[in-house]
Write a protein that holds these residues in place. Sequence first.
Motif, PDB file in Angstrom:
ATOM      1  N   ILE A   1       0.805  -1.182   0.128  1.00 55.68           N
ATOM      2  CA  ILE A   1       0.090  -0.256  -0.128  1.00 55.68           C
ATOM      3  C   ILE A   1       0.821   1.334  -0.032  1.00 55.68           C
ATOM      4  O   ILE A   1       1.533   1.344   1.004  1.00 55.68           O
ATOM      5  CB  ILE A   1      -0.929  -0.079   1.076  1.00 55.68           C
ATOM      6  N   ASP A   2       0.976   1.821  -1.015  1.00 56.40           N
ATOM      7  CA  ASP A   2       1.704   3.162  -1.234  1.00 56.40           C
ATOM      8  C   ASP A   2       0.803   4.298  -0.587  1.00 56.40           C
ATOM      9  O   ASP A   2      -0.171   4.710  -1.355  1.00 56.40           O
ATOM     10  CB  ASP A   2       2.030   3.399  -2.622  1.00 56.40           C
ATOM     11  N   LEU A   3       1.217   4.774   0.212  1.00 59.20           N
ATOM     12  CA  LEU A   3       0.529   5.888   1.055  1.00 59.20           C
ATOM     13  C   LEU A   3       0.958   7.195   0.488  1.00 59.20           C
ATOM     14  O   LEU A   3      -0.006   8.201   0.998  1.00 59.20           O
ATOM     15  CB  LEU A   3       0.881   5.841   2.446  1.00 59.20           C
ATOM     16  N   LEU A   4       1.785   7.360  -0.277  1.00 57.76           N
ATOM     17  CA  LEU A   4       2.009   8.885  -0.986  1.00 57.76           C
ATOM     18  C   LEU A   4       1.747   8.891  -2.344  1.00 57.76           C
ATOM     19  O   LEU A   4       1.178   9.838  -2.838  1.00 57.76           O
ATOM     20  CB  LEU A   4       3.642   8.988  -0.801  1.00 57.76           C
ATOM     21  N   ALA A   5       1.951   7.764  -3.075  1.00 60.39           N
ATOM     22  CA  ALA A   5       2.113   7.997  -4.740  1.00 60.39           C
ATOM     23  C   ALA A   5       0.896   8.605  -5.165  1.00 60.39           C
ATOM     24  O   ALA A   5       0.970   9.716  -5.922  1.00 60.39           O
ATOM     25  CB  ALA A   5       2.160   6.736  -5.198  1.00 60.39           C
ATOM     26  N   GLY A   6      -0.222   7.944  -5.167  1.00 57.99           N
ATOM     27  CA  GLY A   6      -1.594   8.668  -5.667  1.00 57.99           C
ATOM     28  C   GLY A   6      -1.724   9.949  -5.145  1.00 57.99           C
ATOM     29  O   GLY A   6      -2.136  10.995  -5.946  1.00 57.99           O
ATOM     30  N   HIS A   7      -1.837  10.476  -3.888  1.00 56.34           N
ATOM     31  CA  HIS A   7      -1.963  11.737  -3.414  1.00 56.34           C
ATOM     32  C   HIS A   7      -1.003  12.641  -3.780  1.00 56.34           C
ATOM     33  O   HIS A   7      -1.230  13.975  -4.096  1.00 56.34           O
ATOM     34  CB  HIS A   7      -2.093  11.703  -1.903  1.00 56.34           C
ATOM     35  N   LEU A   8       0.163  12.304  -3.896  1.00 53.31           N
ATOM     36  CA  LEU A   8       1.351  13.175  -4.627  1.00 53.31           C
ATOM     37  C   LEU A   8       0.902  13.633  -5.937  1.00 53.31           C
ATOM     38  O   LEU A   8       1.043  14.819  -6.206  1.00 53.31           O
ATOM     39  CB  LEU A   8       2.663  12.737  -4.492  1.00 53.31           C
ATOM     40  N   THR A   9       0.507  12.739  -6.716  1.00 57.65           N
ATOM     41  CA  THR A   9       0.241  12.985  -8.127  1.00 57.65           C
ATOM     42  C   THR A   9      -1.028  13.844  -8.210  1.00 57.65           C
ATOM     43  O   THR A   9      -0.928  14.985  -9.034  1.00 57.65           O
ATOM     44  CB  THR A   9      -0.160  11.519  -8.834  1.00 57.65           C
ATOM     45  N   GLU A  10      -2.086  13.576  -7.364  1.00 57.61           N
ATOM     46  CA  GLU A  10      -3.001  14.632  -7.353  1.00 57.61           C
ATOM     47  C   GLU A  10      -2.594  15.901  -6.974  1.00 57.61           C
ATOM     48  O   GLU A  10      -3.073  17.283  -7.487  1.00 57.61           O
ATOM     49  CB  GLU A  10      -3.973  14.109  -6.248  1.00 57.61           C
ATOM     50  N   LEU A  11      -1.772  16.061  -5.914  1.00 52.38           N
ATOM     51  CA  LEU A  11      -1.388  17.260  -5.413  1.00 52.38           C
ATOM     52  C   LEU A  11      -0.479  18.099  -6.361  1.00 52.38           C
ATOM     53  O   LEU A  11      -0.552  19.237  -6.695  1.00 52.38           O
ATOM     54  CB  LEU A  11      -0.599  17.004  -4.011  1.00 52.38           C
ATOM     55  N   GLU A  12       0.247  17.414  -7.156  1.00 49.77           N
ATOM     56  CA  GLU A  12       1.001  17.917  -8.369  1.00 49.77           C
ATOM     57  C   GLU A  12       0.213  18.587  -9.314  1.00 49.77           C
ATOM     58  O   GLU A  12       0.320  19.648  -9.731  1.00 49.77           O
ATOM     59  CB  GLU A  12       2.081  16.800  -8.833  1.00 49.77           C
ATOM     60  N   THR A  13      -0.694  17.950  -9.647  1.00 46.67           N
ATOM     61  CA  THR A  13      -1.612  18.426 -10.843  1.00 46.67           C
ATOM     62  C   THR A  13      -2.490  19.507 -10.182  1.00 46.67           C
ATOM     63  O   THR A  13      -2.881  20.611 -10.887  1.00 46.67           O
ATOM     64  CB  THR A  13      -2.735  17.301 -10.799  1.00 46.67           C
ATOM     65  N   ALA A  14      -2.798  19.524  -9.026  1.00 49.91           N
ATOM     66  CA  ALA A  14      -3.545  20.798  -8.141  1.00 49.91           C
ATOM     67  C   ALA A  14      -2.740  22.042  -8.048  1.00 49.91           C
ATOM     68  O   ALA A  14      -3.159  23.147  -8.278  1.00 49.91           O
ATOM     69  CB  ALA A  14      -4.036  20.488  -6.933  1.00 49.91           C
ATOM     70  N   LEU A  15      -1.407  21.917  -7.721  1.00 51.90           N
ATOM     71  CA  LEU A  15      -0.465  22.901  -7.699  1.00 51.90           C
ATOM     72  C   LEU A  15       0.414  23.243  -8.890  1.00 51.90           C
ATOM     73  O   LEU A  15       0.910  24.329  -8.981  1.00 51.90           O
ATOM     74  CB  LEU A  15       0.590  22.580  -6.443  1.00 51.90           C
ATOM     75  N   GLY A  16       0.397  22.370  -9.937  1.00 53.25           N
ATOM     76  CA  GLY A  16       1.021  22.767 -11.008  1.00 53.25           C
ATOM     77  C   GLY A  16       2.212  22.445 -10.925  1.00 53.25           C
ATOM     78  O   GLY A  16       3.072  23.251 -11.784  1.00 53.25           O
ATOM     79  N   THR A  17       2.886  21.805 -10.113  1.00 54.71           N
ATOM     80  CA  THR A  17       4.280  21.637  -9.844  1.00 54.71           C
ATOM     81  C   THR A  17       4.808  20.475  -9.466  1.00 54.71           C
ATOM     82  O   THR A  17       3.799  19.475  -9.264  1.00 54.71           O
ATOM     83  CB  THR A  17       4.837  22.548  -9.062  1.00 54.71           C
TER      84      THR A  17
END
Length: 282
Positions: free
Chosen positions: A100-116
């Motif tokens: 269970i990767d506790l970061l991967a999906g959320h980091l991708t979503e946050l990168e999209t939201a922040l544009g970086t």
Amino acid sequence: MSSLDVAGTRAGVPAVRAAYFVSDSTGVTAETLGNALLANFPGISFVRHTIPFVDTTAGALAVVQDIDRAADAGRAPLVFTTVKQAAIRSALASARADTIDLLAGHLTELETALGTTASEQLGQYHGVGDMERYFERMRAVEYAIEHDDGQSSRALDQADVVIIAPSRCGKTPTTMYLALQYGLRVANYPLTDDDFPAEGLPRPIAKYAGRCFGLTTTPLRLSQVRHERRPSSRYSSLEQCTIELRRAEDLYRRNRVPFLNSSTKSVEEMSAVIMQTMKLRA
């Protein structure tokens, strides 16, 4: 089908799974999030292993060997990871485990939201980071140690909260958690026989009634905890525990001190209630 049913249990025997918390930093985040998820499965027993500072591919492959050995001994382990680097994540994914990767999906979503793109620098969450915030936490810990168990009344006016309770109700661990986790200055004061009978709060803390928060528990639980410290003593007797808790709760009510029962709550839960009730901000 084997003697294990689909839920992973033998007849009348709770399931047991190995759970690994693997991190490229301290492992605190993996432990916290992973345990929060595991808490939803109270019928299963978990043998927990925390493996911090896995920051190279070679280190990850060594962890995989350990996980695979656990898989050989039973059901596929659970692996909770908070690893940023793709190469290390890929190595860990090769383990014969449910990962269970506790970061991967959320980091991708946050990168999209922040544009970086997220930084892959290690240990940023639990690193020193903001130096002033770090030093404030250390000062709060020093304050908590000085003011533990009513040892000092110096600078009580600087306390964000004063926790009061009979002995062994959870004052010290809650105090230390609030100090270390949130940088709050917390004193705690033990209610003893010398503080009763009295209408008001004990003299050392009477001026700070608005900052006081009380803890209580059940007589049976308090007796059990005290028995570990002083077995077969008046201090640990059910009668004495009942008297002390009744007096403490009466004192809280008379002086309008908010309080909670610590018998079924974790330190984290108690701290959250205290912060919300006292309107404290980290």
